[in-house]
Design a protein around this motif. Structure first.
Motif, PDB file in Angstrom:
ATOM      1  N   LEU A 156     -12.397   4.603  32.721  1.00  0.00           N
ATOM      2  CA  LEU A 156     -11.926   3.423  32.927  1.00  0.00           C
ATOM      3  C   LEU A 156     -10.545   3.277  33.020  1.00  0.00           C
ATOM      4  N   VAL A 157     -10.065   3.805  32.261  1.00  0.00           N
ATOM      5  CA  VAL A 157      -8.227   3.975  32.358  1.00  0.00           C
ATOM      6  C   VAL A 157      -7.742   4.535  33.713  1.00  0.00           C
ATOM      7  N   HIS A 158      -8.441   5.569  34.055  1.00  0.00           N
ATOM      8  CA  HIS A 158      -8.150   6.190  35.293  1.00  0.00           C
ATOM      9  C   HIS A 158      -8.557   5.094  36.491  1.00  0.00           C
ATOM     10  N   ARG A 159      -9.456   4.688  36.483  1.00  0.00           N
ATOM     11  CA  ARG A 159      -9.743   3.218  37.338  1.00  0.00           C
ATOM     12  C   ARG A 159      -8.655   2.265  37.473  1.00  0.00           C
ATOM     13  N   ALA A 186      -1.473   5.078  32.312  1.00  0.00           N
ATOM     14  CA  ALA A 186      -2.923   5.224  32.671  1.00  0.00           C
ATOM     15  C   ALA A 186      -3.060   6.729  33.064  1.00  0.00           C
ATOM     16  N   LEU A 187      -2.446   7.240  34.074  1.00  0.00           N
ATOM     17  CA  LEU A 187      -2.618   8.776  34.333  1.00  0.00           C
ATOM     18  C   LEU A 187      -2.612   9.699  33.111  1.00  0.00           C
ATOM     19  N   LEU A 188      -1.851   9.504  32.292  1.00  0.00           N
ATOM     20  CA  LEU A 188      -1.391  10.393  31.164  1.00  0.00           C
ATOM     21  C   LEU A 188      -2.407  10.200  30.348  1.00  0.00           C
ATOM     22  N   SER A 189      -2.688   8.785  29.779  1.00  0.00           N
ATOM     23  CA  SER A 189      -3.561   8.497  28.574  1.00  0.00           C
ATOM     24  C   SER A 189      -5.027   9.013  29.209  1.00  0.00           C
ATOM     25  N   GLY A 190      -5.325   8.562  30.472  1.00  0.00           N
ATOM     26  CA  GLY A 190      -6.792   9.155  30.717  1.00  0.00           C
ATOM     27  C   GLY A 190      -6.926  10.457  30.865  1.00  0.00           C
ATOM     28  N   ASP A 191      -5.880  11.151  31.193  1.00  0.00           N
ATOM     29  CA  ASP A 191      -6.008  12.636  31.359  1.00  0.00           C
ATOM     30  C   ASP A 191      -6.073  13.428  29.869  1.00  0.00           C
ATOM     31  N   SER A 223     -18.827   8.057  42.386  1.00  0.00           N
ATOM     32  CA  SER A 223     -19.089   6.611  42.432  1.00  0.00           C
ATOM     33  C   SER A 223     -17.704   5.690  42.925  1.00  0.00           C
ATOM     34  N   ALA A 224     -16.488   6.435  42.647  1.00  0.00           N
ATOM     35  CA  ALA A 224     -15.274   5.719  43.047  1.00  0.00           C
ATOM     36  C   ALA A 224     -14.865   6.140  44.661  1.00  0.00           C
ATOM     37  N   PHE A 225     -15.957   6.592  45.401  1.00  0.00           N
ATOM     38  CA  PHE A 225     -15.439   7.205  46.824  1.00  0.00           C
ATOM     39  C   PHE A 225     -16.764   6.593  47.522  1.00  0.00           C
ATOM     40  N   ILE A 226     -17.864   6.305  47.075  1.00  0.00           N
ATOM     41  CA  ILE A 226     -18.916   5.754  47.946  1.00  0.00           C
ATOM     42  C   ILE A 226     -18.774   4.532  48.373  1.00  0.00           C
ATOM     43  N   GLY A 227     -19.322   4.242  49.623  1.00  0.00           N
ATOM     44  CA  GLY A 227     -19.370   2.785  50.205  1.00  0.00           C
ATOM     45  C   GLY A 227     -17.908   2.618  50.720  1.00  0.00           C
ATOM     46  N   ARG A 228     -17.958   1.114  51.218  1.00  0.00           N
ATOM     47  CA  ARG A 228     -17.038   0.722  51.991  1.00  0.00           C
ATOM     48  C   ARG A 228     -15.643   0.279  50.661  1.00  0.00           C
ATOM     49  N   ARG A 229     -14.682   0.691  51.161  1.00  0.00           N
ATOM     50  CA  ARG A 229     -13.504   0.094  50.202  1.00  0.00           C
ATOM     51  C   ARG A 229     -12.258  -0.743  50.841  1.00  0.00           C
ATOM     52  N   ASP A 230     -11.741  -1.551  50.220  1.00  0.00           N
ATOM     53  CA  ASP A 230     -10.249  -1.777  50.818  1.00  0.00           C
ATOM     54  C   ASP A 230      -9.100  -0.929  50.572  1.00  0.00           C
ATOM     55  N   SER A 231      -7.883  -1.217  50.788  1.00  0.00           N
ATOM     56  CA  SER A 231      -6.723  -0.504  50.541  1.00  0.00           C
ATOM     57  C   SER A 231      -6.487   0.193  49.479  1.00  0.00           C
ATOM     58  N   GLN A 232      -7.038  -0.895  48.329  1.00  0.00           N
ATOM     59  CA  GLN A 232      -6.571  -0.484  46.912  1.00  0.00           C
ATOM     60  C   GLN A 232      -8.078   0.174  46.192  1.00  0.00           C
ATOM     61  N   GLU A 233      -8.847   0.631  47.086  1.00  0.00           N
ATOM     62  CA  GLU A 233     -10.206   1.117  46.529  1.00  0.00           C
ATOM     63  C   GLU A 233     -11.186   0.269  46.078  1.00  0.00           C
ATOM     64  N   ASN A 234     -10.815  -0.845  46.191  1.00  0.00           N
ATOM     65  CA  ASN A 234     -11.630  -1.870  45.666  1.00  0.00           C
ATOM     66  C   ASN A 234     -13.257  -2.030  46.558  1.00  0.00           C
ATOM     67  N   PRO A 235     -14.177  -2.067  45.939  1.00  0.00           N
ATOM     68  CA  PRO A 235     -15.439  -1.888  46.525  1.00  0.00           C
ATOM     69  C   PRO A 235     -15.959  -3.030  47.605  1.00  0.00           C
ATOM     70  N   LEU A 236     -16.606  -2.817  48.451  1.00  0.00           N
ATOM     71  CA  LEU A 236     -17.101  -3.834  49.412  1.00  0.00           C
ATOM     72  C   LEU A 236     -18.543  -3.652  49.528  1.00  0.00           C
ATOM     73  N   PRO A 237     -19.287  -4.445  50.030  1.00  0.00           N
ATOM     74  CA  PRO A 237     -20.811  -4.246  50.190  1.00  0.00           C
ATOM     75  C   PRO A 237     -21.014  -3.654  51.255  1.00  0.00           C
ATOM     76  N   ALA A 238     -21.950  -2.655  51.408  1.00  0.00           N
ATOM     77  CA  ALA A 238     -22.228  -1.942  52.512  1.00  0.00           C
ATOM     78  C   ALA A 238     -22.979  -2.960  53.597  1.00  0.00           C
TER      79      ALA A 238
END
Length: 400
Positions: A156-159, A186-191, A223-238
């Motif tokens: 969740l932190v990485h997201r 976020a990167l360092l603590s998630g890692d 799960s972070a890469f499937i489906g449609r995404r906007d430029s910020q990788e926010n999910p959009l419905p298929a």
């Protein structure tokens, strides 16, 4: 150590947590004693009561906010740096606040679920020598519960990383500095969380568990890469097919099984592997974790619409929206304004459209279906016990 205790006290006061033995988040700071009060099934139990009673069953709190973690030097250092982000718009702050606000959240209770299921299943005779007499579970099962918490929070932190280079507007220097600094934390603590959890997982020295949890991590990443995404990788419905039959259930289930259901399901299965249970019990544990995670997600998807607040943010891939697309795909005309960025979507309009359609009621049915399946597995597979009752209370407390 004294400075770390000051950090803990500051965090607790800042978020109005009770820094004493009565709060379920911080009870290990004191000598936590297992209560003898019998846990009984209660269809009207609320979330906080269900979690508090469940922690009494396993003998100690399992929250990530356990001071055993907060007093860790690395975590304490992250907390110090987080203070510098207070007041900024970085998503890491939202994640941190969610850790402290535990109401109807599944962010901090997955380890508790793993321990309760471990205790409900009991141990096989050959493993009794390893049993933690106070908690009624194996030491390795307790380690798996902690690993489950750490991986979940680390993910969740990485997201929360912000792809500010693709934002469609120029950032002010101060905001750019906040975003850059927040991304580093976020990167360092998630890692750190994910790296530590992988090391602890390897130390358990169980090949089957290692393979299982590796698959769960793979699903989380996918799960972070499937489906449609906007430029910020926010999910959009298929985009729905011409035949929209079962479009909502199929799309929503696939996305959320990869995003949460697979990980909780495999953690539940893994804890029974450690206790030497047969394949049937392992698969039942997997199904229980899957249905519980999906019921949880359906409940979270409902929150903005039940609140009747059109200004409450919501995920465009939530179940009510997906059901409405199946019912009337013309709503995509508004949603597709967010192809570049979801900030272009008028969420108030989407809310008004969805609230007038069948999506909310169908999502309630979806949540109830998965909750009932989880309860059915509990009652048919596991013997009656306080642990089973505590799990049942948790499931019934998440519904509307």
């Amino acid at each position: 150590m004294s400075s770390n205790k000051q950090i803990l006290s500051l965090l607790c006061n800042k978020h109005r947590l009770l820094y004493n033995c009565n709060h379920p988040m911080v009870t290990t700071h004191c000598n936590y004693k297992k209560h003898s009060t019998k846990v009984t099934a209660n269809p009207k139990v609320d979330w906080n009561q269900a979690v508090t009673e469940a922690e009494k069953v396993v003998g100690h709190p399992t929250s990530f906010l356990n001071p055993r973690w907060l007093l860790n030097d690395e975590i304490a250092n992250v907390a110090v740096h987080l203070q510098k982000l207070v007041g900024s718009n970085h998503p890491l702050i939202t994640t941190a606040k969610s850790l402290f606000n535990n109401e109807n959240s599944n962010m901090q209770t997955w380890g508790l679920i793993v321990l309760l299921l471990s205790k409900a299943a009991s141990q096989t005779d050959q493993f009794n020598a390893e049993e933690d007499a106070r908690a009624g579970v194996l030491h390795r099962q307790k380690e798996l519960a902690e690993i489950t918490e750490m991986i979940r929070i680390g993910h969740l932190v990485h997201r929360g990383l912000v792809n500010f280079c693709k934002k469609n507007h120029r950032l002010e220097p101060a905001e750019l500095n906040d975003m850059t600094f927040g991304n580093k934390i976020a990167l360092l603590s998630g890692d750190y969380l994910l790296g530590t959890s992988c090391m602890k997982l390897a130390c358990i020295k169980n090949h089957s568990l290692l393979e299982l949890m590796s698959c769960a991590l793979k699903d989380l990443s996918e799960s972070a890469f499937i489906g449609r995404r906007d430029s910020q990788e926010n999910p959009l419905p298929a985009i729905p097919p011409e035949d929209r039959t079962n479009y909502a259930v199929n799309e929503w289930t696939h996305q959320n099984y990869l995003g949460s259901g697979s990980f909780l399901a495999k953690s539940c299965k893994g804890t029974l592997i450690l206790a030497g249970h047969d394949e049937f019990m392992q698969e039942q544990a997997h199904e229980f974790g899957k249905h519980l995670a999906l019921a949880w997600q359906a409940n979270l998807d409902l929150v903005p619409f039940i609140a009747q607040d059109r200004n409450t943010p919501f995920n465009l891939n939530c179940a009510p929206v997906m059901y409405h697309i199946e019912y009337d795909p013309s709503i995509l005309m508004e949603i597709d304004k967010g192809i570049e960025t979801v900030e272009n979507v008028n969420f108030g309009n989407v809310f008004d459209i969805v609230i007038r359609g069948p999506g909310v009621e169908l999502t309630k049915e979806l949540q109830q279906k998965h909750s009932q399946k989880a309860i059915d597995i509990l009652t048919s597979t596991f013997k009656e016990s306080e642990a089973r009752t505590a799990l049942t209370n948790i499931i019934t407390s998440i519904g509307f």
